[in-house]
Design an enzyme around this catalytic site. Structure first.
Site, PDB file in Angstrom:
ATOM      1  N   PHE A 152       0.860  -1.180   0.000  1.00 11.01           N
ATOM      2  CA  PHE A 152       0.000   0.000   0.000  1.00 11.01           C
ATOM      3  C   PHE A 152       0.897   1.231   0.000  1.00 11.01           C
ATOM      4  O   PHE A 152       1.720   1.402   0.896  1.00 11.01           O
ATOM      5  CB  PHE A 152      -0.933   0.033   1.219  1.00 11.01           C
ATOM      6  CG  PHE A 152      -1.901   1.189   1.157  1.00 11.01           C
ATOM      7  CD1 PHE A 152      -3.054   1.114   0.395  1.00 11.01           C
ATOM      8  CD2 PHE A 152      -1.625   2.379   1.823  1.00 11.01           C
ATOM      9  CE1 PHE A 152      -3.931   2.188   0.301  1.00 11.01           C
ATOM     10  CE2 PHE A 152      -2.496   3.461   1.736  1.00 11.01           C
ATOM     11  CZ  PHE A 152      -3.652   3.363   0.979  1.00 11.01           C
ATOM     12  N   ASP A 237       9.477   2.575   1.553  1.00  8.62           N
ATOM     13  CA  ASP A 237       8.335   3.338   2.040  1.00  8.62           C
ATOM     14  C   ASP A 237       8.229   3.057   3.535  1.00  8.62           C
ATOM     15  O   ASP A 237       7.723   2.021   3.959  1.00  8.62           O
ATOM     16  CB  ASP A 237       7.082   2.874   1.280  1.00  8.62           C
ATOM     17  CG  ASP A 237       5.797   3.504   1.821  1.00  8.62           C
ATOM     18  OD1 ASP A 237       5.834   4.074   2.917  1.00  8.62           O
ATOM     19  OD2 ASP A 237       4.762   3.400   1.143  1.00  8.62           O
ATOM     20  N   LYS A 266       3.172   9.754   8.489  1.00  8.60           N
ATOM     21  CA  LYS A 266       2.461   9.377   9.718  1.00  8.60           C
ATOM     22  C   LYS A 266       3.060   9.908  11.035  1.00  8.60           C
ATOM     23  O   LYS A 266       2.691  10.967  11.494  1.00  8.60           O
ATOM     24  CB  LYS A 266       2.333   7.869   9.757  1.00  8.60           C
ATOM     25  CG  LYS A 266       1.378   7.345   8.669  1.00  8.60           C
ATOM     26  CD  LYS A 266       1.009   5.928   8.896  1.00  8.60           C
ATOM     27  CE  LYS A 266       0.150   5.347   7.795  1.00  8.60           C
ATOM     28  NZ  LYS A 266      -1.269   5.631   7.927  1.00  8.60           N
TER      29      LYS A 266
HETATM   30  C1  LIG Z   1       3.129   2.282   3.821  1.00 14.35           C
HETATM   31  C2  LIG Z   1       2.220   3.416   3.490  1.00 14.35           C
HETATM   32  N1  LIG Z   1       2.516   4.205   2.448  1.00 14.35           N
HETATM   33  C3  LIG Z   1       1.737   5.235   2.110  1.00 14.35           C
HETATM   34  C4  LIG Z   1       0.586   5.535   2.817  1.00 14.35           C
HETATM   35  C5  LIG Z   1      -0.276   6.703   2.406  1.00 14.35           C
HETATM   36  O1  LIG Z   1      -0.175   7.707   3.372  1.00 14.35           O
HETATM   37  P1  LIG Z   1      -1.266   8.885   3.393  1.00 14.35           P
HETATM   38  O2  LIG Z   1      -2.559   8.302   3.803  1.00 14.35           O
HETATM   39  O3  LIG Z   1      -0.711   9.863   4.408  1.00 14.35           O
HETATM   40  O4  LIG Z   1      -1.306   9.476   2.031  1.00 14.35           O
HETATM   41  C6  LIG Z   1       0.238   4.735   3.898  1.00 14.35           C
HETATM   42  C7  LIG Z   1      -1.007   4.986   4.642  1.00 14.35           C
HETATM   43  O5  LIG Z   1      -1.529   4.158   5.334  1.00 14.35           O
HETATM   44  C8  LIG Z   1       1.074   3.651   4.243  1.00 14.35           C
HETATM   45  O6  LIG Z   1       0.785   2.848   5.276  1.00 14.35           O
END
Ligand SMILES: Cc1ncc(COP(=O)(O)O)c(C=O)c1O
Length: 423
Positions: A152, A237, A266
């Site tokens: 994700f 990520d 986050k």
């Molecule tokens: C691993 C990862 N990457 C990207 C995101 C996307 O972040 P945002 O919701 O702040 O756009 C998330 C959100 O849960 C995530 O867990």
């Protein structure tokens, strides 16, 4: 005159008298969020309160964003001080909090340079653009980024394509080209997908949103070696795993790897919106005008991120997350021993999932809510726990007591009902 804290305590009753918030939400919102029937109005540490004054222990932590919990004094003080000094200006000018934050991040990671934005998806978008720029300048125009199944990476169109889950793809097809999804935890699949068009690989050290999937110990290292061999970029990520969540400041530190690009969001400012992508010097190929942001690097968010990050480092909050996480993990394992419908406990630090043998996670989460415990139903058959990193063993005990009671009363009832209602 009532203090700020007193006003907050008074607010719920006044609001309740005036409004049915859930009904208003139903009328005025696009129907994207499947919310729990609770209106939260106040938080302190690991605790939150709803508009009826009911208290909950929060193991959702704003989807892993409330690293220091709710309204931590360090966060509140940074917000107050910066709000009185300078909330926003443009990136046409230098501002001090973002420069201090960039220095802090670079000096405490293996990366050299940073770009600030406002969310995880934007951090990943920026990382993908940087990788494509690298491909154009250094790899004969290579542009493809390999990501993993069940990953994700966010909700923008490009990050929807990067995300390796077809349920996110189908409603928005056609998606931007250039993202190849391959089996997670398989270096062979990564190798097979690599071509002359590949400029980078992008992975989560632990796949959080798809249910806390932890790869083999050597997976990241072997992928990194492959990237080095091919001269392509290795992107991590760490939007969910970074900032102490898995027991070290960044998850990559537990794998003996060094990403060329890393994304954060986050927990970076303990709940105040911010995102960042960091790059090693050799990958820092953006030139003037190649990327930009109105709010990215906003002094308010950066001041809070500086305060959060310093507090986490100075107080070894990541170490605490590791210790309390191990304790939590062990206590969840005890539950697994007790209940045969608990299939697995997995995760690291304070990013843990509890998987069931059947799809009972929603009912369990709702029953926990009634008992004053907030948990995340990450999959139909799994709960995810990502509490504030400051949670104590005593609070974990409280959570386990509620979970144990819920599992014993609710889950046994649900399973018995399902068995007896079979034709
Ligand atoms: C691993 C990862 N990457 C990207 C995101 C996307 O972040 P945002 O919701 O702040 O756009 C998330 C959100 O849960 C995530 O867990």
């Amino acid at each position: 005159m009532a203090s700020h804290a007193e006003k907050l305590k008074m607010a719920p009753k006044q609001q309740k008298a005036q409004c049915d918030w859930q009904e208003l939400e139903r009328r005025f919102f696009l129907k994207t969020f499947n919310r729990f029937p609770v209106v939260l109005v106040r938080g302190q540490g690991t605790q939150v309160w709803d508009d009826r004054g009911k208290q909950y222990l929060d193991l959702v932590g704003g989807w892993a964003a409330n690293s220091l919990g709710h309204c931590h004094p360090v966060v509140v003080e940074a917000l107050e001080q910066q709000a009185e000094a300078l909330v926003h200006t443009s990136n046409q000018f230098y501002t001090i909090p973002q420069i201090e934050l960039a220095q802090l991040l670079a000096e405490n990671s293996c990366l050299d340079r940073v770009f600030f934005c406002n969310s995880g998806a934007k951090a990943n978008e920026g990382a993908a653009k940087l990788a494509r720029r690298y491909g154009k300048l250094r790899l004969n125009g290579a542009y493809e980024i390999i990501t993993a199944h069940n990953s994700f990476h966010g909700r923008t169109l490009a990050m929807t394509a990067a995300t390796g889950q077809s349920k996110f793809h189908e409603p928005y097809a056609p998606l931007p080209q250039g993202f190849i999804n391959v089996e997670f935890n398989s270096v062979e699949a990564m190798k097979e997908a690599t071509t002359a068009n590949t400029c980078a690989v992008m992975l989560e050290p632990i796949q959080g949103e798809s249910g806390v999937s932890v790869p083999d110990e050597t997976y990241l290292q072997r992928v990194q070696d492959w990237c080095h061999e091919k001269g392509i970029l290795f992107i991590l990520d760490e939007i969910q795993t970074g900032i102490g969540r898995t027991g070290t400041l960044f998850a990559y530190q537990q794998h003996d790897v060094e990403p060329d690009i890393m994304t954060l969001a986050k927990g970076l400012a303990s709940g105040v919106p911010i995102g960042a992508f960091l790059a090693k010097e050799h990958a820092s190929v953006f030139g003037i005008g190649d990327h930009g942001s109105t709010f990215g690097g906003n002094p308010l968010a950066c001041a809070v991120a500086c305060a959060t990050f310093r507090h986490i480092i100075d107080n070894d909050v990541a170490g605490q997350a590791r210790r309390v996480g191990e304790y939590f993990f062990a206590r969840l394992r005890d539950l697994q021993e007790q209940f045969e419908f608990v299939a697995e406990v997995r995760g690291k630090g304070l990013l843990i999932a509890l998987e069931f043998t059947s799809d009972i996670a929603q009912e369990i989460a709702m029953a926990c809510l009634e008992s004053g415990l907030l948990v995340n139903r990450v999959k139909p058959n799994a709960l995810r726990f990502m509490p504030p990193l400051i949670i104590t063993e005593h609070e974990v005990d409280k959570a386990i007591t509620i979970l144990q009671r819920t599992l014993s009363e609710k889950a046994t009832a649900i399973l018995t009902k399902r068995v007896t209602s079979r034709p």
